[in-house]
Design a protein around this motif. Structure first.
Motif, PDB file in Angstrom:
ATOM      1  N   VAL A  92       0.835  -1.203   0.000  1.00 51.86           N
ATOM      2  CA  VAL A  92       0.000   0.000   0.000  1.00 51.86           C
ATOM      3  C   VAL A  92       0.867   1.250   0.000  1.00 51.86           C
ATOM      4  O   VAL A  92       0.731   2.108  -0.857  1.00 51.86           O
ATOM      5  CB  VAL A  92      -0.977   0.036   1.194  1.00 51.86           C
ATOM      6  N   THR A  93       1.744   1.397   0.990  1.00 48.59           N
ATOM      7  CA  THR A  93       2.458   2.673   1.105  1.00 48.59           C
ATOM      8  C   THR A  93       3.660   2.727   0.162  1.00 48.59           C
ATOM      9  O   THR A  93       4.230   1.703  -0.219  1.00 48.59           O
ATOM     10  CB  THR A  93       2.948   2.953   2.541  1.00 48.59           C
ATOM     11  N   ALA A 116       0.490   3.182  -4.018  1.00 45.87           N
ATOM     12  CA  ALA A 116       1.743   3.891  -3.690  1.00 45.87           C
ATOM     13  C   ALA A 116       1.917   5.060  -4.650  1.00 45.87           C
ATOM     14  O   ALA A 116       2.118   4.878  -5.846  1.00 45.87           O
ATOM     15  CB  ALA A 116       2.932   2.943  -3.765  1.00 45.87           C
ATOM     16  N   HIS A 271      -8.771   9.458  -3.799  1.00 40.61           N
ATOM     17  CA  HIS A 271      -8.891   8.792  -5.107  1.00 40.61           C
ATOM     18  C   HIS A 271     -10.323   8.598  -5.561  1.00 40.61           C
ATOM     19  O   HIS A 271     -10.567   8.380  -6.744  1.00 40.61           O
ATOM     20  CB  HIS A 271      -8.211   7.414  -5.044  1.00 40.61           C
ATOM     21  N   LEU A 299      -8.927   2.825  -0.522  1.00 45.61           N
ATOM     22  CA  LEU A 299      -8.037   1.669  -0.637  1.00 45.61           C
ATOM     23  C   LEU A 299      -8.781   0.481  -1.212  1.00 45.61           C
ATOM     24  O   LEU A 299      -8.275  -0.242  -2.071  1.00 45.61           O
ATOM     25  CB  LEU A 299      -7.501   1.262   0.742  1.00 45.61           C
TER      26      LEU A 299
END
Ligand code: PHE
Length: 372
Positions: A92-93, A116, A271, A299
């Motif tokens: 994710v990061t 990311a 997003h 996410l």
């Protein structure tokens, strides 16, 4: 044969495509990894239910990187050498992803991250070259940082920004830089640029310093655990100016930590918004809620879209090998997702718009859409 042990129902390894998953399922950004996995799993279940990829079912092989760089690297090694996956989904990061892209590149195994956003994830800043094996399905931070700067100057009409960033996180450091460039270009002044590190819990002394400089806006490009403490402590200290944030604020935990009152007058770039009046978004929100019992965050939406991007690449790949999947990823075009239309560009990024959200009663409320 008489001594055969395989039951007829058992899947032979040729019947499945293994998908490696390297995510933050525990640790300080655990809600990110859980949501991304849920969204990705929902997409893969749908793809399998519709017959899979040329008759092959997708099988997730997942490990928890514990939101830790060292762990993310060892998970990548395990997926590549032990499980022999032809592709890795995650992390994710930006920091956790950057911790293993060298390993993936050395082994020529493609990495696909949904989330990311730091530019260096897909382009090596030392050489300026695109990383052959690394792809993403989200926008990047120069866009996110300057969009907040523009919103702050033009709509919130602020002039004196303070920045508070995690200087151990490439994501945070990058966004602070892009925001600063945008804010100055819009005629604003950055009156403070302060740092914290990933394990800090008490921000009162740095907030005292910021308060004394009299900013009319505070930009905190960081993750929800610390953002929650920062906003809560700031409000307790009588700092009532607007806060600007980034996608890293997007967690149900943020509201638990900060409380909804402290989140008043806070704005973030993100997003997607589950409230968008789009049949595709509505249907996704409904299916996700049925399966997991909560409204999908960004996410989850990005994880879901990335499942379909992966499927598009696998369908077009000449064979199921890391090399052929990598080539197919380069050619992904116009995948209609819930976070926008996804095409992989020359830099291995997706050009998509973003939304600006305002916290109203603790709820992320749609303010505006920013074109890419
Ligand atoms: N963009 C963040 C990073 O690069 C990860 C993230 C994406 C967090 C989306 C929340 C929502 O580290």
């Amino acid at each position: 044969s008489a001594c055969g042990t395989k039951s007829t129902g058992e899947k032979k390894s040729e019947d499945v495509i293994k998908i490696g998953v390297n995510l933050e399922l525990s640790g300080n950004v655990a809600s990110f990894g859980q949501s991304a996995l849920n969204g990705f799993t929902l997409a893969l279940d749908e793809i399998n239910a519709a017959g899979g990829i040329n008759g092959k079912k997708l099988e997730i092989i997942k490990y928890d990187n514990k939101s830790d760089n060292t762990e993310a690297a060892s998970v990548a090694t395990r997926l590549i050498t032990q499980d022999k996956v032809p592709i890795i989904f995650g992390a994710v990061t930006s920091g956790n992803t950057m911790a293993f892209i060298n390993i993936a590149e050395a082994n020529k195994v493609p990495v696909l991250t949904a989330t990311a956003t730091n530019p260096d994830v897909t382009v090596d800043p030392k050489t300026g070259k695109v990383r052959e094996y690394v792809f993403r399905t989200c926008f990047i931070d120069p866009f996110q940082g300057t969009a907040m700067a523009k919103f702050a100057t033009e709509e919130l009409k602020v002039k004196r920004a303070a920045i508070l960033k995690d200087n151990t996180s490439p994501y945070s450091v990058g966004l602070a830089k892009f925001f600063t460039e945008g804010f100055k270009a819009g005629g604003g002044e950055v009156v403070a640029d302060e740092n914290f590190t990933v394990n800090d819990q008490d921000f009162r002394s740095v907030l005292t310093k910021i308060k004394s400089l009299n900013p009319d806006f505070i930009y905190v490009p960081a993750y929800y655990e610390q953002v929650g403490q920062i906003v809560k402590q700031a409000r307790e200290m009588g700092i009532n100016v607007a806060f600007g944030g980034s996608d890293g604020w997007d967690s149900p935990k943020l509201i638990e930590i900060a409380g909804k009152d402290a989140l008043k007058n806070c704005y973030i770039t993100n997003h997607y918004s589950p409230d968008r009046d789009d049949p595709k978004v509505k249907e996704f929100v409904k299916k996700y809620k049925e399966k997991y019992g909560n409204v999908p965050d960004a996410l989850a939406a990005l994880g879901y879209d990335t499942g379909y991007v992966l499927a598009a690449a696998l369908k077009n790949a000449k064979e199921i090998t890391p090399e052929a999947i990598k080539d197919a990823l380069k050619n992904v075009k116009d995948v209609e997702g819930v976070t926008g239309k996804i095409s992989i560009d020359e830099q291995h990024n997706a050009k998509k718009g973003l939304v600006i959200l305002e916290f109203v009663d603790g709820k992320q409320t749609y303010r505006k859409f920013v074109e890419p």
